[in-house]
Scaffold this motif. Structure first.
Motif, mmCIF file in Angstrom:
data_model
loop_
_atom_site.group_PDB
_atom_site.id
_atom_site.type_symbol
_atom_site.label_atom_id
_atom_site.label_comp_id
_atom_site.label_asym_id
_atom_site.label_seq_id
_atom_site.Cartn_x
_atom_site.Cartn_y
_atom_site.Cartn_z
ATOM 1 N N ALA A 186 38.848 20.211 74.426
ATOM 2 C CA ALA A 186 37.423 20.127 74.089
ATOM 3 C C ALA A 186 37.264 19.804 72.607
ATOM 4 O O ALA A 186 38.024 20.288 71.770
ATOM 5 C CB ALA A 186 36.738 21.448 74.418
ATOM 6 N N THR A 187 36.268 18.978 72.308
ATOM 7 C CA THR A 187 36.016 18.604 70.912
ATOM 8 C C THR A 187 34.520 18.583 70.624
ATOM 9 O O THR A 187 33.708 18.467 71.538
ATOM 10 C CB THR A 187 36.571 17.200 70.594
ATOM 11 O OG1 THR A 187 35.918 16.236 71.423
ATOM 12 C CG2 THR A 187 38.064 17.131 70.792
ATOM 13 N N TRP A 188 34.190 18.721 69.343
ATOM 14 C CA TRP A 188 32.812 18.502 68.920
ATOM 15 C C TRP A 188 32.847 17.729 67.613
ATOM 16 O O TRP A 188 33.783 17.862 66.820
ATOM 17 C CB TRP A 188 32.016 19.808 68.791
ATOM 18 C CG TRP A 188 32.410 20.704 67.641
ATOM 19 C CD1 TRP A 188 33.327 21.707 67.668
ATOM 20 C CD2 TRP A 188 31.885 20.674 66.309
ATOM 21 N NE1 TRP A 188 33.421 22.301 66.448
ATOM 22 C CE2 TRP A 188 32.537 21.695 65.578
ATOM 23 C CE3 TRP A 188 30.935 19.899 65.655
ATOM 24 C CZ2 TRP A 188 32.261 21.947 64.236
ATOM 25 C CZ3 TRP A 188 30.663 20.148 64.322
ATOM 26 C CH2 TRP A 188 31.323 21.170 63.632
ATOM 27 N N THR A 189 31.827 16.888 67.435
ATOM 28 C CA THR A 189 31.693 16.112 66.202
ATOM 29 C C THR A 189 30.237 16.124 65.772
ATOM 30 O O THR A 189 29.334 16.287 66.597
ATOM 31 C CB THR A 189 32.148 14.643 66.384
ATOM 32 O OG1 THR A 189 31.394 14.044 67.439
ATOM 33 C CG2 THR A 189 33.624 14.547 66.691
ATOM 34 N N LEU A 190 30.035 15.951 64.481
ATOM 35 C CA LEU A 190 28.695 15.829 63.923
ATOM 36 C C LEU A 190 28.521 14.372 63.511
ATOM 37 O O LEU A 190 29.237 13.881 62.640
ATOM 38 C CB LEU A 190 28.525 16.764 62.723
ATOM 39 C CG LEU A 190 27.188 16.704 61.988
ATOM 40 C CD1 LEU A 190 26.036 17.105 62.905
ATOM 41 C CD2 LEU A 190 27.237 17.612 60.756
ATOM 42 N N GLU A 191 27.582 13.687 64.149
ATOM 43 C CA GLU A 191 27.354 12.264 63.905
ATOM 44 C C GLU A 191 26.137 12.088 63.005
ATOM 45 O O GLU A 191 25.062 12.611 63.314
ATOM 46 C CB GLU A 191 27.095 11.533 65.228
ATOM 47 C CG GLU A 191 28.163 11.757 66.275
ATOM 48 C CD GLU A 191 29.360 10.849 66.102
ATOM 49 O OE1 GLU A 191 29.174 9.733 65.603
ATOM 50 O OE2 GLU A 191 30.464 11.268 66.474
ATOM 51 N N ASP A 192 26.286 11.359 61.926
ATOM 52 C CA ASP A 192 25.183 10.997 61.022
ATOM 53 C C ASP A 192 24.355 12.196 60.557
ATOM 54 O O ASP A 192 23.162 12.064 60.284
ATOM 55 C CB ASP A 192 24.264 9.962 61.677
ATOM 56 C CG ASP A 192 25.001 8.679 62.021
ATOM 57 O OD1 ASP A 192 25.908 8.299 61.250
ATOM 58 O OD2 ASP A 192 24.673 8.067 63.056
ATOM 59 N N LYS A 193 24.962 13.366 60.529
ATOM 60 C CA LYS A 193 24.314 14.598 60.063
ATOM 61 C C LYS A 193 23.043 14.943 60.846
ATOM 62 O O LYS A 193 22.174 15.652 60.351
ATOM 63 C CB LYS A 193 24.008 14.530 58.570
ATOM 64 C CG LYS A 193 25.257 14.414 57.726
ATOM 65 C CD LYS A 193 24.943 14.525 56.262
ATOM 66 C CE LYS A 193 26.225 14.530 55.458
ATOM 67 N NZ LYS A 193 26.005 14.924 54.090
ATOM 68 N N CYS A 194 22.942 14.423 62.116
ATOM 69 C CA CYS A 194 21.752 14.747 62.907
ATOM 70 C C CYS A 194 22.033 14.885 64.404
ATOM 71 O O CYS A 194 21.127 15.206 65.167
ATOM 72 C CB CYS A 194 20.656 13.709 62.688
ATOM 73 S SG CYS A 194 21.090 12.062 63.281
ATOM 74 N N LEU A 195 23.280 14.662 64.853
ATOM 75 C CA LEU A 195 23.608 14.742 66.267
ATOM 76 C C LEU A 195 24.990 15.358 66.451
ATOM 77 O O LEU A 195 25.970 14.862 65.894
ATOM 78 C CB LEU A 195 23.590 13.338 66.893
ATOM 79 C CG LEU A 195 23.924 13.260 68.375
ATOM 80 C CD1 LEU A 195 22.788 13.862 69.213
ATOM 81 C CD2 LEU A 195 24.191 11.825 68.789
#
Length: 157
Positions: free
Chosen positions: A75-84
């Motif tokens: 499992a992974t998580w990422t923060l995209e463009d500081k809004c998603l």
């Protein structure tokens, strides 16, 4: 190079108050809208094989038991463009018949139409895997597709 099935056929999202989630035969994808300018330090995300918890800027977004089990170390998580925030969970059961009806047990459930569309998409994805020379991404399906559709494994090739 050809695109993956879900890229060509689109996704069937289940909308929520915080964003949406959708699935393929292998994975569950969660997209969480967060305030613009959110930093990774402000995100606390715990991804277990049976449960999930997400806090942003000290506020709980969701917490609970997942609909079904996942492979926690994939499992992974990422923060995209500081809004998603994008979370990817690998399903333990990767059969077309394993269509999650909700993200968490009793929460963030798909309505009947969305659930039907998710099951249709997983069935078409299964057909694509079983018949790699054909393109099912724009296909329509009707009839018995609940539970992953008909089983043709007993037929000879």
């Amino acid at each position: 190079m050809s695109a993956h099935f879900e890229e060509k056929s689109g996704v069937v999202p289940c909308k929520t108050s915080w964003g949406s989630w959708y699935q393929t035969m292998d994975e569950v994808f969660i997209e969480v809208n967060v305030p613009q300018g959110t930093s990774a330090k402000e995100v606390q995300c715990r991804l277990g094989s049976r449960d999930i918890e997400l806090h942003v800027r000290g506020k709980q977004i969701f917490k609970g038991k997942l609909f079904d089990t996942t492979v926690s170390d994939e499992a992974t998580w990422t923060l995209e463009d500081k809004c998603l925030i994008q979370i990817v969970l690998m399903k333990t059961n990767r059969e077309a018949g394993n269509c999650w009806s909700s993200l968490l047990q009793g929460e963030y459930g798909a309505d009947a139409w969305v659930q039907d569309q998710m099951q249709r998409k997983l069935t078409l994805e299964r057909f694509q895997r079983e018949n790699p020379g054909f393109d099912f991404s724009g296909a329509e399906i009707s009839g018995n597709y609940t539970g992953g559709g008909p089983d043709f494994s007993h037929l000879q090739k």
